[in-house]
Design a protein around this motif. Structure first.
Motif, PDB file in Angstrom:
ATOM      1  N   ILE A 174      72.930 -15.273 -60.209  1.00 56.40           N
ATOM      2  CA  ILE A 174      74.443 -14.371 -61.047  1.00 56.40           C
ATOM      3  C   ILE A 174      74.779 -13.337 -61.811  1.00 56.40           C
ATOM      4  CG2 ILE A 174      76.865 -15.447 -62.163  1.00 56.40           C
ATOM      5  CD1 ILE A 174      76.617 -17.659 -60.818  1.00 56.40           C
ATOM      6  N   GLU A 175      73.890 -13.251 -62.672  1.00 56.29           N
ATOM      7  CA  GLU A 175      73.277 -12.430 -63.591  1.00 56.29           C
ATOM      8  C   GLU A 175      72.605 -11.334 -63.049  1.00 56.29           C
ATOM      9  OE1 GLU A 175      70.260 -14.251 -66.359  1.00 56.29           O
ATOM     10  OE2 GLU A 175      72.105 -15.419 -67.319  1.00 56.29           O
ATOM     11  N   LYS A 176      72.147 -11.089 -61.877  1.00 58.20           N
ATOM     12  CA  LYS A 176      72.223 -10.314 -61.106  1.00 58.20           C
ATOM     13  C   LYS A 176      73.147  -9.830 -59.804  1.00 58.20           C
ATOM     14  CE  LYS A 176      67.001 -11.640 -61.481  1.00 58.20           C
ATOM     15  NZ  LYS A 176      66.173 -12.204 -60.597  1.00 58.20           N
ATOM     16  N   SER A 177      74.230 -10.125 -60.152  1.00 59.25           N
ATOM     17  CA  SER A 177      75.585 -10.601 -58.745  1.00 59.25           C
ATOM     18  C   SER A 177      76.676  -9.204 -60.230  1.00 59.25           C
ATOM     19  CB  SER A 177      76.018 -11.435 -58.851  1.00 59.25           C
ATOM     20  OG  SER A 177      75.036 -11.845 -57.963  1.00 59.25           O
ATOM     21  N   GLU A 178      78.011  -8.899 -59.372  1.00 55.46           N
ATOM     22  CA  GLU A 178      78.760  -8.597 -59.797  1.00 55.46           C
ATOM     23  C   GLU A 178      79.953  -9.262 -59.315  1.00 55.46           C
ATOM     24  OE1 GLU A 178      79.989  -3.364 -59.358  1.00 55.46           O
ATOM     25  OE2 GLU A 178      81.139  -4.953 -57.803  1.00 55.46           O
ATOM     26  N   LEU A 179      81.221  -9.328 -60.578  1.00 55.80           N
ATOM     27  CA  LEU A 179      81.702 -10.140 -59.433  1.00 55.80           C
ATOM     28  C   LEU A 179      82.813  -9.505 -58.621  1.00 55.80           C
ATOM     29  CD1 LEU A 179      83.872 -12.715 -60.289  1.00 55.80           C
ATOM     30  CD2 LEU A 179      84.801 -11.863 -62.241  1.00 55.80           C
ATOM     31  N   LEU A 180      83.244 -10.149 -58.333  1.00 55.54           N
ATOM     32  CA  LEU A 180      84.451  -9.174 -56.990  1.00 55.54           C
ATOM     33  C   LEU A 180      86.065  -9.529 -57.460  1.00 55.54           C
ATOM     34  CD1 LEU A 180      84.365  -7.393 -54.127  1.00 55.54           C
ATOM     35  CD2 LEU A 180      85.037  -9.993 -52.801  1.00 55.54           C
ATOM     36  N   THR A 181      86.191  -8.508 -57.768  1.00 55.73           N
ATOM     37  CA  THR A 181      88.047  -8.900 -57.807  1.00 55.73           C
ATOM     38  C   THR A 181      89.433  -8.602 -56.836  1.00 55.73           C
ATOM     39  OG1 THR A 181      88.287  -6.436 -59.124  1.00 55.73           O
ATOM     40  CG2 THR A 181      87.259  -8.824 -59.995  1.00 55.73           C
ATOM     41  N   LEU A 182      90.042  -8.670 -57.003  1.00 56.39           N
ATOM     42  CA  LEU A 182      91.440  -8.595 -55.642  1.00 56.39           C
ATOM     43  C   LEU A 182      91.942  -6.504 -55.765  1.00 56.39           C
ATOM     44  CD1 LEU A 182      94.623 -10.846 -55.165  1.00 56.39           C
ATOM     45  CD2 LEU A 182      92.982 -10.343 -54.014  1.00 56.39           C
ATOM     46  N   GLU A 183      90.978  -6.897 -57.194  1.00 55.18           N
ATOM     47  CA  GLU A 183      91.160  -4.812 -57.454  1.00 55.18           C
ATOM     48  C   GLU A 183      90.079  -4.062 -56.821  1.00 55.18           C
ATOM     49  OE1 GLU A 183      91.690  -7.109 -59.476  1.00 55.18           O
ATOM     50  OE2 GLU A 183      93.910  -7.325 -60.484  1.00 55.18           O
ATOM     51  N   LYS A 184      88.954  -4.775 -56.414  1.00 56.65           N
ATOM     52  CA  LYS A 184      88.097  -4.095 -56.408  1.00 56.65           C
ATOM     53  C   LYS A 184      88.154  -5.132 -54.605  1.00 56.65           C
ATOM     54  CE  LYS A 184      85.002  -4.491 -59.409  1.00 56.65           C
ATOM     55  NZ  LYS A 184      83.719  -4.991 -60.188  1.00 56.65           N
ATOM     56  N   VAL A 185      88.603  -5.206 -54.242  1.00 52.57           N
ATOM     57  CA  VAL A 185      89.341  -5.247 -52.860  1.00 52.57           C
ATOM     58  C   VAL A 185      90.033  -4.514 -51.690  1.00 52.57           C
ATOM     59  CG1 VAL A 185      90.009  -7.328 -50.999  1.00 52.57           C
ATOM     60  CG2 VAL A 185      88.373  -7.927 -52.681  1.00 52.57           C
ATOM     61  N   LYS A 186      90.504  -4.416 -52.789  1.00 51.49           N
ATOM     62  CA  LYS A 186      91.570  -3.627 -52.877  1.00 51.49           C
ATOM     63  C   LYS A 186      91.324  -2.016 -52.246  1.00 51.49           C
ATOM     64  CE  LYS A 186      95.842  -6.431 -54.188  1.00 51.49           C
ATOM     65  NZ  LYS A 186      96.853  -6.379 -55.466  1.00 51.49           N
ATOM     66  N   GLN A 187      90.409  -1.716 -53.200  1.00 47.31           N
ATOM     67  CA  GLN A 187      90.270   0.109 -53.034  1.00 47.31           C
ATOM     68  C   GLN A 187      88.658   0.177 -52.280  1.00 47.31           C
ATOM     69  OE1 GLN A 187      88.428  -0.356 -57.555  1.00 47.31           O
ATOM     70  NE2 GLN A 187      90.044  -0.099 -58.220  1.00 47.31           N
ATOM     71  N   ARG A 188      88.986  -0.960 -51.301  1.00 47.70           N
ATOM     72  CA  ARG A 188      88.033  -0.446 -50.217  1.00 47.70           C
ATOM     73  C   ARG A 188      88.153   0.591 -49.480  1.00 47.70           C
ATOM     74  NH1 ARG A 188      90.517  -4.886 -48.465  1.00 47.70           N
ATOM     75  NH2 ARG A 188      90.638  -5.600 -46.958  1.00 47.70           N
ATOM     76  N   SER A 189      87.244   1.558 -48.787  1.00 44.72           N
ATOM     77  CA  SER A 189      87.560   2.422 -47.554  1.00 44.72           C
ATOM     78  C   SER A 189      89.035   2.004 -46.644  1.00 44.72           C
ATOM     79  CB  SER A 189      86.128   3.009 -47.090  1.00 44.72           C
ATOM     80  OG  SER A 189      87.145   3.731 -46.535  1.00 44.72           O
TER      81      SER A 189
END
Length: 399
Positions: free
Chosen positions: A367-382
């Motif tokens: 987890i320390e080598k991971s990025e937390l995914l958020t709804l905002e990031k999901v919406k920003q996908r191409s």
């Protein structure tokens, strides 16, 4: 127009025939499916999460083998790592050890015929599992033996997510570090892995291992566990029961998150009941469409309160399922429809808080080598990703 119409009719007929083949094949195969839940056992179990360390330990154990080496992998390739293992198996066979190597027909298709022939000439019994055949050709083309099981002298067992090839040792620049979990087992439970190996050999070849010492006397170990094999029919209900029984926390590590509707709903329900649900997935992808397909499931999970971490320091191939910090399930299935409804898989369900604490410590590092995914990031996908998501969702049973 007539040509187009005829081609369209032919296409529809072919699709209908494939679907019929799949349905009839599944119904026929269900009658002979092998899905044992073995009795509880006690063994000594070590967690390995480094491919080079796994190969080092396995190689050392194989070199010490005196009676039998039974190895089954989904993937081996025509590369240096695989060839070094082939050479070792040949060496042991020539020394009089009974050596069997089982490989999945589809997963290990890169292994060349000369390699197979030289192994057989040296005395290694090489067999490919789940070769396509009639009847139900389309159904059989989808069947995979996804198990990775090695049993040495009937006393030392290995099972988990690693295959034998360069990328699993972090030797492919495309993926970098390869994070995965494997178990080394000594004690009573090794006999269950042996039974699973013998069953897969018999079902595919009609033969049994020639060594008279396949099942030696085994001592009781310190860790309580049971082995469970699935064949595309019972894994969904097994995982659903685990999710429903969780009271505080669920952690799932998987390279491919393509769940069934039941499991997606069960996880959302668990979140809403106050169970902390953590999902760890890779940021990279090693197969087309799987990463994009996962994004069609993430929004619901995030809205329900699930924490989704995307591992970025290499590729995340872990297959782990932790319940309430008490039970660890480590094995070969991915959290996807292919593992749920097609593949032959195996899990070790470990009821040991000390061992689970060790697994949780490793997961914390992941987890320390991971990025937390958020709804905002999901919406920003191409927007360009959306067609791939729709296509992946449409064919998700075959990814």
């Amino acid at each position: 127009m007539k040509v187009i119409f005829v081609l369209l009719v032919i296409f529809i007929i072919l699709i209908a025939l494939m679907l019929l083949d799949m349905l009839l094949g599944r119904a026929a195969y269900k009658k002979q499916a092998y899905e044992p839940v073995f009795d509880p056992k006690k063994s000594d179990i070590t967690l390995i999460h480094c491919g080079s360390e796994l190969v080092r330990q396995m190689t050392a154990d194989i070199r010490q083998a005196v009676s039998s080496i039974h190895m089954m992998f989904f993937i081996m390739k025509n590369d240096q790592v695989s060839h070094e293992m082939f050479d070792l198996l040949k060496e042991k066979a020539q020394a009089g050890v009974s050596v069997y190597l089982l490989l999945d027909w589809a997963g290990s298709r890169q292994v060349k015929k000369p390699s197979i022939q030289t192994m057989k000439k040296a005395g290694v019994h090489v067999h490919f599992l789940n070769k396509p055949a009639f009847p139900f050709l389309f159904f059989r083309l989808q069947k995979r033996n996804h198990r990775k099981v090695t049993v040495i002298d009937g006393k030392i067992g290995y099972v988990g997510g690693f295959n034998i090839a360069e990328e699993y040792l972090g030797k492919k620049a495309k993926f970098g570090n390869w994070e995965d979990y494997h178990l080394r087992m000594t004690g009573e439970g090794t006999a269950d892995l042996q039974t699973l190996f013998v069953s897969d050999l018999k079902r595919n070849t009609g033969k049994a291992p020639g060594s008279p010492e396949v099942y030696p006397a085994l001592s009781e170990g310190n860790i309580s566990h049971r082995t469970y094999a699935s064949d595309g029919f019972s894994l969904e209900s097994h995982y659903e029961n685990c999710i429903r029984k969780a009271e505080k926390k669920i952690i799932i590590g998987t390279p491919y998150y393509v769940p069934s509707k039941k499991l997606q709903e069960a996880l959302i329900s668990a979140c809403r009941k106050g169970v902390k649900v953590i999902l760890i997935v890779p940021m990279k992808s090693d197969h087309p469409l799987v990463r994009e397909t996962a994004f069609t499931y993430y929004p619901e999970l995030l809205k329900a309160g699930c924490l989704i971490y995307r591992y970025y320091q290499g590729f995340y191939h872990v297959k782990a399922f932790i319940i309430d910090d008490r039970i660890s399930i480590i094995g070969t299935p991915n959290f996807d429809k292919r593992s749920l409804f097609w593949n032959e898989e195996v899990n070790v369900i470990i009821h040991d808080e000390a061992f689970t604490k060790e697994v949780l410590s490793t997961i914390k590092q992941d987890i320390e080598k991971s990025e937390l995914l958020t709804l905002e990031k999901v919406k920003q996908r191409s927007v360009r990703q959306l067609p791939a998501e729709w296509l992946g969702k449409a064919i998700s049973y075959f990814l």
